[in-house]
Design an enzyme around this catalytic site. Structure first.
Site, PDB file in Angstrom:
ATOM      1  N   TRP A 299       0.827  -1.208   0.000  1.00 47.93           N
ATOM      2  CA  TRP A 299       0.000   0.000   0.000  1.00 47.93           C
ATOM      3  C   TRP A 299       0.867   1.266   0.000  1.00 47.93           C
ATOM      4  O   TRP A 299       0.359   2.351   0.220  1.00 47.93           O
ATOM      5  CB  TRP A 299      -0.907   0.000   1.236  1.00 47.93           C
ATOM      6  CG  TRP A 299      -2.086  -0.918   1.138  1.00 47.93           C
ATOM      7  CD1 TRP A 299      -3.368  -0.578   0.802  1.00 47.93           C
ATOM      8  CD2 TRP A 299      -2.118  -2.322   1.401  1.00 47.93           C
ATOM      9  NE1 TRP A 299      -4.182  -1.685   0.821  1.00 47.93           N
ATOM     10  CE2 TRP A 299      -3.445  -2.782   1.185  1.00 47.93           C
ATOM     11  CE3 TRP A 299      -1.157  -3.256   1.773  1.00 47.93           C
ATOM     12  CZ2 TRP A 299      -3.826  -4.106   1.350  1.00 47.93           C
ATOM     13  CZ3 TRP A 299      -1.539  -4.586   1.930  1.00 47.93           C
ATOM     14  CH2 TRP A 299      -2.863  -4.992   1.720  1.00 47.93           C
ATOM     15  N   CYS A 334      -6.568  -4.884  -1.561  1.00 49.49           N
ATOM     16  CA  CYS A 334      -7.705  -5.727  -1.171  1.00 49.49           C
ATOM     17  C   CYS A 334      -8.491  -6.279  -2.346  1.00 49.49           C
ATOM     18  O   CYS A 334      -8.908  -7.435  -2.341  1.00 49.49           O
ATOM     19  CB  CYS A 334      -8.619  -4.974  -0.201  1.00 49.49           C
ATOM     20  SG  CYS A 334      -9.607  -3.651  -0.936  1.00 49.49           S
ATOM     21  N   HIS A 393     -13.588  -1.593   1.345  1.00 47.57           N
ATOM     22  CA  HIS A 393     -12.776  -2.798   1.491  1.00 47.57           C
ATOM     23  C   HIS A 393     -13.491  -3.944   0.798  1.00 47.57           C
ATOM     24  O   HIS A 393     -14.703  -4.122   0.955  1.00 47.57           O
ATOM     25  CB  HIS A 393     -12.543  -3.127   2.966  1.00 47.57           C
ATOM     26  CG  HIS A 393     -11.767  -4.394   3.175  1.00 47.57           C
ATOM     27  ND1 HIS A 393     -10.576  -4.643   2.534  1.00 47.57           N
ATOM     28  CD2 HIS A 393     -12.015  -5.504   3.937  1.00 47.57           C
ATOM     29  CE1 HIS A 393     -10.116  -5.829   2.890  1.00 47.57           C
ATOM     30  NE2 HIS A 393     -10.972  -6.374   3.742  1.00 47.57           N
ATOM     31  N   ASP A 416     -11.797 -13.681   3.631  1.00 48.00           N
ATOM     32  CA  ASP A 416     -11.017 -12.488   3.274  1.00 48.00           C
ATOM     33  C   ASP A 416      -9.539 -12.852   3.287  1.00 48.00           C
ATOM     34  O   ASP A 416      -9.005 -13.277   4.311  1.00 48.00           O
ATOM     35  CB  ASP A 416     -11.308 -11.364   4.281  1.00 48.00           C
ATOM     36  CG  ASP A 416     -10.740 -10.017   3.838  1.00 48.00           C
ATOM     37  OD1 ASP A 416      -9.977  -9.988   2.851  1.00 48.00           O
ATOM     38  OD2 ASP A 416     -11.063  -9.004   4.484  1.00 48.00           O
ATOM     39  N   TYR A 576      -6.720   4.760   0.045  1.00 45.70           N
ATOM     40  CA  TYR A 576      -8.111   4.329   0.194  1.00 45.70           C
ATOM     41  C   TYR A 576      -8.334   3.640   1.539  1.00 45.70           C
ATOM     42  O   TYR A 576      -9.469   3.427   1.960  1.00 45.70           O
ATOM     43  CB  TYR A 576      -8.533   3.421  -0.960  1.00 45.70           C
ATOM     44  CG  TYR A 576      -8.124   1.970  -0.828  1.00 45.70           C
ATOM     45  CD1 TYR A 576      -9.009   1.015  -0.328  1.00 45.70           C
ATOM     46  CD2 TYR A 576      -6.862   1.533  -1.201  1.00 45.70           C
ATOM     47  CE1 TYR A 576      -8.641  -0.312  -0.213  1.00 45.70           C
ATOM     48  CE2 TYR A 576      -6.491   0.210  -1.090  1.00 45.70           C
ATOM     49  CZ  TYR A 576      -7.393  -0.711  -0.596  1.00 45.70           C
ATOM     50  OH  TYR A 576      -7.024  -2.029  -0.484  1.00 45.70           O
TER      51      TYR A 576
END
Length: 743
Positions: A299, A334, A393, A416, A576
């Site tokens: 990220w 994600c 997400h 996830d 984000y």
């Protein structure tokens, strides 16, 4: 012999394990052999297996008994097996079937088959140590008097040709099997030779009522198992954007890559028929945090040593790269984790979909509170504010029964693969029952409390006094979990499924659920500080990257007296994930608002202030806080503005028929005055075009590029060619063209 003068060897220390890893310990001393966990390692099955010891002249010849001349797996793309099992789209030469449903094989013997005299079986083995008791060796017999866990029957005989039907158990192991035909004689068993063309893959079957993944909705099955074209939602709650994705679950090599992921995890083969265990293991294996598996998360904005997450167009390249190199693929965020996980699940036959939760909580304290710390004057203390709200997400839902839970909690389950928090010592999440989350039954496995907090947390503002004490000054109960979107079945529309995760805000049912969750340890904010009588309203804007724009902050006085607000207005470039990168705006207006009136504070935002600080996805986060002078109450408002990026123009021309060449053209004009450097383009389309890429070292400001590729559609139907452009100066640029291919 004298040992005088002999030197005693100095014992050497054993080699140290790699730093940070425990030494590898085998199964010696606690098991008779290693755990069978490699689907691609084959057992050595003898062709001849005699009964008892040989006589004085050795074993007798078996030539006078029934022999096998040929075995036809009936594996052609247009043959009955693949069409009935809905596996014709898989680019694989081997037979692929779904469990709990009959498939056929054609056996040619050396003479006519005599049911009353001849004894034969079709044997299926998986793994390096097949055992009948563990379900890794399954003999299938043609007679009703002798059956195993898999059913067998003779469908048709024609002279020396027998067509046999085989029905794998609806709970059998999912994976790659080797098949043999064995004939029993009075002296022993004679088998066919090992032949890779007779290997077959057995998948989960959402069409079989006895399978744990059975989904009784054909529209959902077509969408969540068979559809390769995905739409993944991102952007902001009030400005939703779409990202096209090629799941590619049927592409060549993808099925083997998915099976290798389970091998790499050392998951026992005996567990691979249970969708609960498969999805839980896969949620850990799709990220590289614990096990150097499929995807490396990043990220930071620096993607020098890999592919930027915004550049990917599909899952195939990721899965095949990992399968070939056995090394993690760089990089993911994600939606990439969710998309590749979706490909894995659909490839194995588990119904699945990608969902996007807008304003998703990531709480560091394990409670239902996202803490925002203000100083005594109402300004955010960024050093002490650690919790974050992700603009959105993405995770996955997969469909299965949950026999480990009370009746009624099967159906859609959250899984996830994005590495956020550890679960049982590994970065993974789920499967967690969506229905259990909605009803606050977060004691049920797995990881329901974490998902519950993602959609139900409160945003709590604290005022930190100079002596260090904290006072709750405002609670926002509706900011988190505003909307959960997924692609609608059978269309390109979107569907909000937030009602499957929670009851309406403020309803009696919601209060009951929160009380139930609190019984299981999820703490919520109990205090209810008085509401301020001044509201702050922030505008909804649609702005493109590079635009100057006005930002109006409206203060609305609901009281019967004048109010004076000492405000703080902050504008930051944010990832984000809600993490701030650079603050480009900070103002401290003092606004006087007449009774029952409103006043707008106008601010001009120039692109030069934010443009050089933009990170991917181009999000600007505006936060207004302040204190009402007359009452001491705190006011606050938050708004995420997603800057729109320019689009690629994708055009397709040509025949529009199977096996007729077509042309795709991508065009883009750099709308800025500055140059774009190291520009990467990618393009692909399910069923029509494999991944293509192009690199431009420099695209000067105001100039255009045109990229043309020829392609040949391989199958009919509606599909899409999608393309992305990515460079450090501009992320999230995409385009697509829909096409219909005729036979």
């Amino acid at each position: 012999m004298s040992d005088q003068g002999a030197t005693t060897p100095t014992p050497s220390a054993p080699p140290a394990p790699p730093a940070g890893r425990p030494p590898k310990v085998g199964s010696r001393g606690r098991a008779s052999g290693p755990t069978d966990s490699d689907n691609f390692e084959a057992a050595d099955i003898p062709e001849l297996e005699f009964f008892g010891a040989p006589g004085p002249r050795g074993y007798p010849p078996l030539t006078e008994f029934l022999d096998i001349w040929d075995v036809d797996m009936m594996r052609g793309r247009g043959e009955t097996n693949k069409t009935d099992h809905r596996t014709s789209l898989y680019h694989c030469d081997n037979l692929i079937v779904r469990r709990g449903q009959e498939f056929q094989i054609k056996i040619t013997f050396s003479r006519a088959y005599k049911p009353n005299e001849d004894k034969f079986a079709v044997e299926f083995v998986i793994g390096a140590n097949p055992q009948y008791s563990k379900g890794t060796y399954i003999p299938v017999f043609p007679t009703k008097t002798r059956q195993s866990s898999w059913e067998g029957r003779v469908i048709q005989t024609n002279d020396n040709v027998v067509i046999m039907g085989v029905t794998p158990a609806a709970n059998c192991i999912v994976g790659k099997y080797h098949m043999y035909v064995a004939v029993q004689t009075p002296f022993g068993i004679r088998r066919t030779k090992r032949d890779n063309s007779r290997d077959l893959y057995i998948l989960f079957n959402p069409w079989a009522a006895d399978d744990a993944v059975f989904l009784d909705d054909e529209a959902e099955r077509q969408e969540c198992v068979m559809n390769e074209l995905g739409i993944i939602y991102h952007g902001a709650y009030d400005d939703v954007s779409e990202r096209n994705w090629n799941y590619g679950q049927f592409n060549f090599g993808v099925l083997d890559a998915c099976l290798y992921i389970m091998d790499r995890s050392e998951m026992p083969i005996t567990n691979r028929g249970d969708p609960i265990k498969v999805t839980r293991k896969a949620s850990a294996m799709l990220n590289s945090r614990d096990d150097d598996c499929v995807l490396v998360g990043n990220w930071s904005g620096d993607y020098t040593y890999g592919v930027a997450p915004t550049s990917w167009t599909g899952s195939t390249d990721i899965l095949l790269s990992y399968f070939r190199s056995k090394m993690p693929v760089c990089y993911a965020q994600c939606w990439v984790y969710a998309a590749v996980f979706n490909s894995f699940l659909r490839c194995l036959g588990i119904p699945s979909r990608v969902v996007t939760n807008y304003y998703s909580a990531h709480d560091n304290d394990g409670n239902l509170k996202l803490d925002i710390i203000l100083d005594d004057n109402g300004r955010i203390d960024r050093n002490r504010t650690k919790d974050s709200v992700w603009n959105y997400h993405c995770w996955n839902e997969c469909y299965m029964t949950r026999p480990d839970l009370p009746t009624g909690f099967g159906g859609w389950q959250v899984v996830d693969a994005t590495p956020q928090e550890t679960s049982d010592g590994m970065y993974r999440c789920g499967p967690a029952s969506v229905l259990a989350i909605k009803h606050g039954q977060i004691c049920f496995p797995f990881d329901a409390p974490f998902v519950f907090a993602e959609v139900n947390s409160d945003v709590v503002f604290y005022s930190r006094k100079k002596d260090g004490t904290m006072e709750t000054v405002k609670v926002n109960k509706s900011h988190v979990g505003r909307m959960v979107l997924t692609k609608a079945a059978g269309s390109d529309g979107r569907r909000d499924i937030i009602d499957q995760y929670k009851f309406p805000e403020g309803s009696p049912e919601e209060r009951t659920v929160l009380e139930k969750a609190e019984e299981f340890g999820c703490k919520q904010e109990k205090s209810s500080p008085p509401e301020a009588d001044v509201d702050v309203v922030l505008p909804t804007l649609e702005i493109s990257v590079g635009d100057d724009f006005e930002f109006n902050v409206e203060f609305v006085n609901q009281s019967l007296q004048k109010r004076t607000v000492e405000a703080y207005v902050s504008g930051s470039v944010v990832y984000y994930t809600g993490v701030s990168s650079n603050e480009f705006l900070f103002k401290t207006p003092t606004v006087t608002v007449p009774a029952q009136k409103s006043v707008k504070e106008l601010m001009m935002i120039e692109s030069r202030n934010y443009l050089n600080h933009l990170v991917e996805q181009a999000n600007l986060n505006f936060i207004v806080t302040g204190k009402i002078k007359e009452t001491g109450r705190i006011v606050s408002a938050m708004k995420v503005v997603t800057l729109h990026t320019p689009k690629l123009t994708v055009e397709v021309s040509g025949g529009g028929r199977v096996n007729e060449e077509m042309m795709a053209t991508v065009q883009f004009t750099n709308p800025f005055s500055f140059n774009l450097e190291n520009v990467y383009l990618r393009m692909e389309g399910p069923g029509v075009m494999e991944l293509k890429s192009r690199y431009y070292s420099l695209l000067p400001g105001g100039s255009s590029l045109t990229w043309t590729e020829m392609f040949t559609p391989q199958r009919p139907g509606k599909t899409r060619v999608m393309a992305t452009l990515d460079c450090s100066g501009l992320r999230q640029v995409s385009g697509q063209a829909s096409i219909t291919v005729e036979t």
